[in-house]
Design an enzyme around this catalytic site. Sequence first.
Site, PDB file in Angstrom:
ATOM      1  N   ASN A 198      30.437  52.350  38.267  1.00 53.95           N
ATOM      2  CA  ASN A 198      29.622  51.388  39.017  1.00 53.95           C
ATOM      3  C   ASN A 198      30.082  51.360  40.480  1.00 53.95           C
ATOM      4  O   ASN A 198      31.207  50.952  40.781  1.00 53.95           O
ATOM      5  CB  ASN A 198      29.790  50.006  38.343  1.00 53.95           C
ATOM      6  CG  ASN A 198      29.018  48.915  39.048  1.00 53.95           C
ATOM      7  OD1 ASN A 198      28.925  48.891  40.268  1.00 53.95           O
ATOM      8  ND2 ASN A 198      28.475  47.992  38.271  1.00 53.95           N
ATOM      9  N   ASP A 207      36.072  44.624  32.165  1.00 57.13           N
ATOM     10  CA  ASP A 207      34.832  44.231  31.508  1.00 57.13           C
ATOM     11  C   ASP A 207      34.535  42.803  31.945  1.00 57.13           C
ATOM     12  O   ASP A 207      35.442  41.982  32.074  1.00 57.13           O
ATOM     13  CB  ASP A 207      34.951  44.323  29.983  1.00 57.13           C
ATOM     14  CG  ASP A 207      33.568  44.361  29.332  1.00 57.13           C
ATOM     15  OD1 ASP A 207      32.593  44.772  29.995  1.00 57.13           O
ATOM     16  OD2 ASP A 207      33.451  43.979  28.152  1.00 57.13           O
ATOM     17  N   THR A 208      33.269  42.560  32.205  1.00 58.50           N
ATOM     18  CA  THR A 208      32.848  41.271  32.746  1.00 58.50           C
ATOM     19  C   THR A 208      31.741  40.681  31.882  1.00 58.50           C
ATOM     20  O   THR A 208      30.903  41.416  31.369  1.00 58.50           O
ATOM     21  CB  THR A 208      32.333  41.464  34.196  1.00 58.50           C
ATOM     22  OG1 THR A 208      33.426  41.887  35.001  1.00 58.50           O
ATOM     23  CG2 THR A 208      31.758  40.184  34.771  1.00 58.50           C
ATOM     24  N   GLY A 225      23.853  43.249  39.257  1.00 56.08           N
ATOM     25  CA  GLY A 225      23.870  42.498  37.994  1.00 56.08           C
ATOM     26  C   GLY A 225      23.214  41.135  38.130  1.00 56.08           C
ATOM     27  O   GLY A 225      22.075  41.005  38.581  1.00 56.08           O
ATOM     28  N   TYR A 226      23.950  40.097  37.775  1.00 58.55           N
ATOM     29  CA  TYR A 226      23.421  38.731  37.777  1.00 58.55           C
ATOM     30  C   TYR A 226      23.654  38.005  39.114  1.00 58.55           C
ATOM     31  O   TYR A 226      23.433  36.805  39.213  1.00 58.55           O
ATOM     32  CB  TYR A 226      24.074  37.913  36.659  1.00 58.55           C
ATOM     33  CG  TYR A 226      23.751  38.398  35.251  1.00 58.55           C
ATOM     34  CD1 TYR A 226      22.655  37.883  34.549  1.00 58.55           C
ATOM     35  CD2 TYR A 226      24.536  39.351  34.607  1.00 58.55           C
ATOM     36  CE1 TYR A 226      22.357  38.307  33.263  1.00 58.55           C
ATOM     37  CE2 TYR A 226      24.252  39.790  33.314  1.00 58.55           C
ATOM     38  CZ  TYR A 226      23.160  39.263  32.656  1.00 58.55           C
ATOM     39  OH  TYR A 226      22.868  39.687  31.383  1.00 58.55           O
ATOM     40  N   ASP A 227      24.124  38.716  40.144  1.00 57.86           N
ATOM     41  CA  ASP A 227      24.508  38.062  41.400  1.00 57.86           C
ATOM     42  C   ASP A 227      23.415  37.180  42.009  1.00 57.86           C
ATOM     43  O   ASP A 227      23.717  36.124  42.563  1.00 57.86           O
ATOM     44  CB  ASP A 227      24.920  39.116  42.448  1.00 57.86           C
ATOM     45  CG  ASP A 227      26.366  39.549  42.286  1.00 57.86           C
ATOM     46  OD1 ASP A 227      27.112  38.907  41.520  1.00 57.86           O
ATOM     47  OD2 ASP A 227      26.759  40.537  42.937  1.00 57.86           O
ATOM     48  N   ARG A 283      36.031  38.911  39.483  1.00 51.46           N
ATOM     49  CA  ARG A 283      36.714  40.201  39.610  1.00 51.46           C
ATOM     50  C   ARG A 283      37.776  40.142  40.708  1.00 51.46           C
ATOM     51  O   ARG A 283      38.863  40.676  40.565  1.00 51.46           O
ATOM     52  CB  ARG A 283      35.715  41.333  39.885  1.00 51.46           C
ATOM     53  CG  ARG A 283      36.354  42.737  39.827  1.00 51.46           C
ATOM     54  CD  ARG A 283      35.338  43.860  39.866  1.00 51.46           C
ATOM     55  NE  ARG A 283      34.359  43.697  38.824  1.00 51.46           N
ATOM     56  CZ  ARG A 283      33.148  43.170  39.008  1.00 51.46           C
ATOM     57  NH1 ARG A 283      32.761  42.815  40.219  1.00 51.46           N
ATOM     58  NH2 ARG A 283      32.333  42.997  38.001  1.00 51.46           N
TER      59      ARG A 283
HETATM   60  P1  IMP Z   1      30.323  45.374  32.797  1.00 52.95           P
HETATM   61  O1  IMP Z   1      31.625  44.751  33.085  1.00 52.95           O
HETATM   62  O2  IMP Z   1      30.008  46.473  33.767  1.00 52.95           O
HETATM   63  O3  IMP Z   1      30.169  45.786  31.371  1.00 52.95           O
HETATM   64  O4  IMP Z   1      29.235  44.277  33.120  1.00 52.95           O
HETATM   65  C1  IMP Z   1      28.565  43.489  32.144  1.00 52.95           C
HETATM   66  C2  IMP Z   1      27.304  42.898  32.755  1.00 52.95           C
HETATM   67  O5  IMP Z   1      27.649  41.929  33.733  1.00 52.95           O
HETATM   68  C3  IMP Z   1      26.383  43.905  33.442  1.00 52.95           C
HETATM   69  O6  IMP Z   1      25.054  43.492  33.211  1.00 52.95           O
HETATM   70  C4  IMP Z   1      26.738  43.779  34.891  1.00 52.95           C
HETATM   71  O7  IMP Z   1      25.636  44.092  35.725  1.00 52.95           O
HETATM   72  C5  IMP Z   1      27.111  42.302  34.989  1.00 52.95           C
HETATM   73  N1  IMP Z   1      28.150  42.096  36.003  1.00 52.95           N
HETATM   74  C6  IMP Z   1      29.414  42.596  36.013  1.00 52.95           C
HETATM   75  N2  IMP Z   1      30.082  42.188  37.107  1.00 52.95           N
HETATM   76  C7  IMP Z   1      29.189  41.422  37.807  1.00 52.95           C
HETATM   77  C8  IMP Z   1      29.275  40.736  39.050  1.00 52.95           C
HETATM   78  O8  IMP Z   1      30.286  40.742  39.765  1.00 52.95           O
HETATM   79  N3  IMP Z   1      28.163  40.070  39.435  1.00 52.95           N
HETATM   80  C9  IMP Z   1      27.020  40.026  38.710  1.00 52.95           C
HETATM   81  N4  IMP Z   1      26.874  40.665  37.550  1.00 52.95           N
HETATM   82  C10 IMP Z   1      27.963  41.361  37.099  1.00 52.95           C
END
Ligand code: IMP
Length: 209
Positions: free
Chosen positions: A17, A77-78, A158-160, A186
């Site tokens: 990413n 992971d988020t 993402g959800y920003d 993060r």
């Molecule tokens: P992953 O950590 O890349 O698996 O993210 C899981 C989901 O959360 C994905 O849909 C990402 O687009 C979203 N996401 C992860 N980090 C952020 C962020 O900092 N802001 C907004 N959305 C996020």
Amino acid sequence: MSLTPSDPSDLLISTRNSHKLREIHAIMADLNLNLIDLGQFPDAPEVEEDQDHLEGNAMKKAEVLFSFTELPTMADDTGLEVAALGGAPGVHSARFAGPMADSAANRALLLKRLHGVDDRRAQFKTVIAFATESGTRVFEGVCGGTITREEKGEGGFGYDSIFKPQGYEQTFAEMAEEEKNRISHRGRALEKFRVYLHALTQSVNKDPQ
Ligand code: IMP
């Protein structure tokens, strides 16, 4: 300085990413590490995020990529946890609107589920796992806020554009990247990781040869 006995300063960041990579580079810039990304390992395995918790997914990614590359590896992971949805989508945030869903579909579904709901409280949580020959450590960061009623802002990912951090009138997507990094989930997890790496490198440098 030595993160592992095998290689003095390389650190693999296990993400494809580009937004995350930029955030991580900005925060780790002063550590004098050689940050390597997965672009240098085109044959690296895709790691399925199939664990029940963010920590499990982050650890799995870091450990699989550490085994493959033999480089100290960090993975994150988020998840976005929404109070009115009992903590959903949480660990399923990336696939909230279905296995092939993109971020726009995930955001649209979340706004739909919260239509008419007054309790907009939510939090982002990031778990960073760091895998080396000595084992795996995890670092967590949380950012509380609310889900907006409509999308706002063009930045971020993402959800920003539907998340407004507590104490701010802007969504993450309306903020400058440095400002998001300073307060984000993060950013907070990375700051703990940065402090750990800094202490580690200092103590190694102090060791008599
Ligand atoms: P992953 O950590 O890349 O698996 O993210 C899981 C989901 O959360 C994905 O849909 C990402 O687009 C979203 N996401 C992860 N980090 C952020 C962020 O900092 N802001 C907004 N959305 C996020």
